[in-house]
Design a protein around this motif. Structure first.
Motif, PDB file in Angstrom:
ATOM      1  N   GLY A  42     -12.109 -19.969 -16.136  1.00  0.00           N
ATOM      2  CA  GLY A  42     -13.114 -20.114 -17.193  1.00  0.00           C
ATOM      3  C   GLY A  42     -14.149 -21.191 -16.933  1.00  0.00           C
ATOM      4  N   LEU A  43     -14.014 -21.907 -15.794  1.00  0.00           N
ATOM      5  CA  LEU A  43     -14.935 -23.026 -15.550  1.00  0.00           C
ATOM      6  C   LEU A  43     -16.284 -22.541 -15.002  1.00  0.00           C
ATOM      7  CD1 LEU A  43     -15.034 -26.185 -15.503  1.00  0.00           C
ATOM      8  CD2 LEU A  43     -14.476 -26.027 -13.085  1.00  0.00           C
ATOM      9  N   PHE A  44     -16.221 -21.624 -14.056  1.00  0.00           N
ATOM     10  CA  PHE A  44     -17.450 -21.184 -13.384  1.00  0.00           C
ATOM     11  C   PHE A  44     -18.063 -19.989 -14.120  1.00  0.00           C
ATOM     12  CE2 PHE A  44     -14.943 -23.413 -10.204  1.00  0.00           C
ATOM     13  CZ  PHE A  44     -15.897 -24.270  -9.665  1.00  0.00           C
ATOM     14  N   GLY A  45     -19.383 -19.907 -14.040  1.00  0.00           N
ATOM     15  CA  GLY A  45     -20.104 -18.891 -14.800  1.00  0.00           C
ATOM     16  C   GLY A  45     -19.822 -17.471 -14.338  1.00  0.00           C
ATOM     17  N   ASP A  46     -19.616 -17.303 -13.020  1.00  0.00           N
ATOM     18  CA  ASP A  46     -19.461 -15.962 -12.449  1.00  0.00           C
ATOM     19  C   ASP A  46     -17.960 -15.664 -12.329  1.00  0.00           C
ATOM     20  OD1 ASP A  46     -19.348 -13.710 -10.883  1.00  0.00           O
ATOM     21  OD2 ASP A  46     -20.995 -14.332  -9.557  1.00  0.00           O
ATOM     22  N   ASP A  47     -17.418 -15.025 -13.350  1.00  0.00           N
ATOM     23  CA  ASP A  47     -15.974 -14.804 -13.392  1.00  0.00           C
ATOM     24  C   ASP A  47     -15.508 -13.873 -12.272  1.00  0.00           C
ATOM     25  OD1 ASP A  47     -13.673 -15.638 -14.929  1.00  0.00           O
ATOM     26  OD2 ASP A  47     -13.407 -13.496 -15.357  1.00  0.00           O
ATOM     27  N   ALA A  48     -16.342 -12.873 -11.940  1.00  0.00           N
ATOM     28  CA  ALA A  48     -15.961 -11.939 -10.876  1.00  0.00           C
ATOM     29  C   ALA A  48     -15.862 -12.681  -9.542  1.00  0.00           C
ATOM     30  CB  ALA A  48     -16.978 -10.802 -10.796  1.00  0.00           C
ATOM     31  N   ALA A  49     -16.807 -13.585  -9.287  1.00  0.00           N
ATOM     32  CA  ALA A  49     -16.776 -14.366  -8.040  1.00  0.00           C
ATOM     33  C   ALA A  49     -15.562 -15.293  -8.032  1.00  0.00           C
ATOM     34  CB  ALA A  49     -18.068 -15.179  -7.898  1.00  0.00           C
ATOM     35  N   TRP A  50     -15.220 -15.852  -9.192  1.00  0.00           N
ATOM     36  CA  TRP A  50     -14.028 -16.710  -9.278  1.00  0.00           C
ATOM     37  C   TRP A  50     -12.769 -15.905  -8.954  1.00  0.00           C
ATOM     38  CZ3 TRP A  50      -9.884 -16.608 -12.918  1.00  0.00           C
ATOM     39  CH2 TRP A  50      -8.980 -17.674 -12.765  1.00  0.00           C
ATOM     40  N   ARG A  51     -12.669 -14.680  -9.495  1.00  0.00           N
ATOM     41  CA  ARG A  51     -11.496 -13.847  -9.238  1.00  0.00           C
ATOM     42  C   ARG A  51     -11.407 -13.430  -7.779  1.00  0.00           C
ATOM     43  NH1 ARG A  51      -8.985 -12.582 -13.829  1.00  0.00           N
ATOM     44  NH2 ARG A  51     -10.214 -13.054 -15.672  1.00  0.00           N
ATOM     45  N   ALA A  52     -12.568 -13.269  -7.140  1.00  0.00           N
ATOM     46  CA  ALA A  52     -12.586 -12.826  -5.739  1.00  0.00           C
ATOM     47  C   ALA A  52     -12.262 -13.973  -4.772  1.00  0.00           C
ATOM     48  CB  ALA A  52     -13.961 -12.239  -5.410  1.00  0.00           C
ATOM     49  N   ALA A  53     -12.368 -15.209  -5.228  1.00  0.00           N
ATOM     50  CA  ALA A  53     -12.146 -16.362  -4.342  1.00  0.00           C
ATOM     51  C   ALA A  53     -10.650 -16.604  -4.146  1.00  0.00           C
ATOM     52  CB  ALA A  53     -12.802 -17.599  -4.957  1.00  0.00           C
ATOM     53  N   ASP A  54     -10.295 -17.211  -3.016  1.00  0.00           N
ATOM     54  CA  ASP A  54      -8.891 -17.545  -2.748  1.00  0.00           C
ATOM     55  C   ASP A  54      -8.436 -18.616  -3.744  1.00  0.00           C
ATOM     56  OD1 ASP A  54      -6.476 -18.465  -1.874  1.00  0.00           O
ATOM     57  OD2 ASP A  54      -7.070 -18.686   0.219  1.00  0.00           O
ATOM     58  N   PRO A  55      -7.448 -18.308  -4.594  1.00  0.00           N
ATOM     59  CA  PRO A  55      -7.041 -19.273  -5.628  1.00  0.00           C
ATOM     60  C   PRO A  55      -6.478 -20.572  -5.066  1.00  0.00           C
ATOM     61  CG  PRO A  55      -5.542 -17.385  -5.581  1.00  0.00           C
ATOM     62  CD  PRO A  55      -6.673 -17.052  -4.657  1.00  0.00           C
ATOM     63  N   LYS A  56      -6.099 -20.567  -3.775  1.00  0.00           N
ATOM     64  CA  LYS A  56      -5.503 -21.783  -3.188  1.00  0.00           C
ATOM     65  C   LYS A  56      -6.568 -22.723  -2.611  1.00  0.00           C
ATOM     66  CE  LYS A  56      -0.814 -20.479  -2.550  1.00  0.00           C
ATOM     67  NZ  LYS A  56      -0.821 -19.078  -3.004  1.00  0.00           N
ATOM     68  N   THR A  57      -7.834 -22.355  -2.680  1.00  0.00           N
ATOM     69  CA  THR A  57      -8.891 -23.223  -2.133  1.00  0.00           C
ATOM     70  C   THR A  57      -9.009 -24.491  -2.963  1.00  0.00           C
ATOM     71  OG1 THR A  57     -10.103 -21.233  -1.517  1.00  0.00           O
ATOM     72  CG2 THR A  57     -11.353 -23.298  -1.488  1.00  0.00           C
ATOM     73  N   PRO A  58      -8.937 -25.681  -2.320  1.00  0.00           N
ATOM     74  CA  PRO A  58      -9.092 -26.916  -3.090  1.00  0.00           C
ATOM     75  C   PRO A  58     -10.536 -27.111  -3.543  1.00  0.00           C
ATOM     76  CG  PRO A  58      -8.328 -27.375  -0.836  1.00  0.00           C
ATOM     77  CD  PRO A  58      -8.674 -25.920  -0.905  1.00  0.00           C
TER      78      PRO A  58
END
Ligand code: PAN
Ligand code: ZN
Length: 194
Positions: A42-58
């Motif tokens: 919920g932090l970043f504006g582009d939710d689809a891009a957030w979901r597509a990113a590797d969740p383990k990225t620091p």
């Protein structure tokens, strides 16, 4: 020992050490927090891009020293934050951002390396922002929510000092967000109304 002072004939060794430039704080009482992409729903504006990113990225890490208990009146805390370079969509990696729970508690940030933007927002959602560059010092007045975006290609490292009774209010930001986002437009950081 009297009044918390060591006796005159003993020179003690401090329990904490920092590496100013590297942005690390070490010792018995250091607390470390690492925030990964997956923690920042919920932090970043582009939710689809957030979901597509590797969740383990620091995204960022914080080392804090709290020499007194939280909520103690009259004490001070120190911390260092390292925001990694990266983006979610066109929005730069950033800290969650918060108001201080006690609204009249201020803070100082100062930058040692990297390039950033400090976004400040008052309770009426009016935004101001400042560029963060090595050596820049930022006074964050009480009542201002504060968030930092890394707008460069290297780690952005900044130190902070705040009162031990300030507390952190993340909920207001979680609910309503900031009124502006720091986004990359043609390779330059731009404030975009949210
Ligand atoms: C800082 C911040 C730190 C991480 O130490 O806590 O940069 O940002 P968030 O707390 O918003 O995730 C500070 O402002 N302390 O008060
Ligand atoms: Zn703060």
């Amino acid at each position: 020992m009297t009044d918390g002072l060591a006796s005159a004939d003993v020179i003690t060794v401090p329990s904490m050490q920092l590496d100013w430039q590297a942005g690390t704080l070490a010792g018995r009482e250091a607390e470390n927090q690492l925030r990964l992409v997956g923690d920042l729903s919920g932090l970043f504006g582009d939710d689809a891009a957030w979901r597509a990113a590797d969740p383990k990225t620091p995204v960022y890490e914080v080392n804090v020293w709290q020499p007194v208990a939280a909520e103690t009146e009259g004490g001070l805390f120190v911390g260092v934050t390292r925001v990694f370079p990266g983006k979610i969509g066109s929005e730069y990696f950033m800290t969650r951002g918060h108001f201080h729970a006690k609204r009249n508690r201020g803070e100082l940030y100062w930058t040692v390396s990297g390039q950033g933007v400090l976004v400040l927002m008052d309770e009426d959602r009016r935004i101001t922002s400042e560029r963060m560059t090595p050596g820049s010092i930022h006074y964050i007045a009480g009542g201002l929510a504060h968030r930092v975006a890394n707008v460069g290609d290297e780690i952005l490292t900044f130190w902070a000092h705040w009162p031990s009774d300030a507390g952190h209010d993340y909920d207001s930001i979680g609910q309503f967000g900031f009124a502006a986002r720091v986004v990359d437009v043609d390779g330059c950081p731009v404030l975009e109304r949210a």
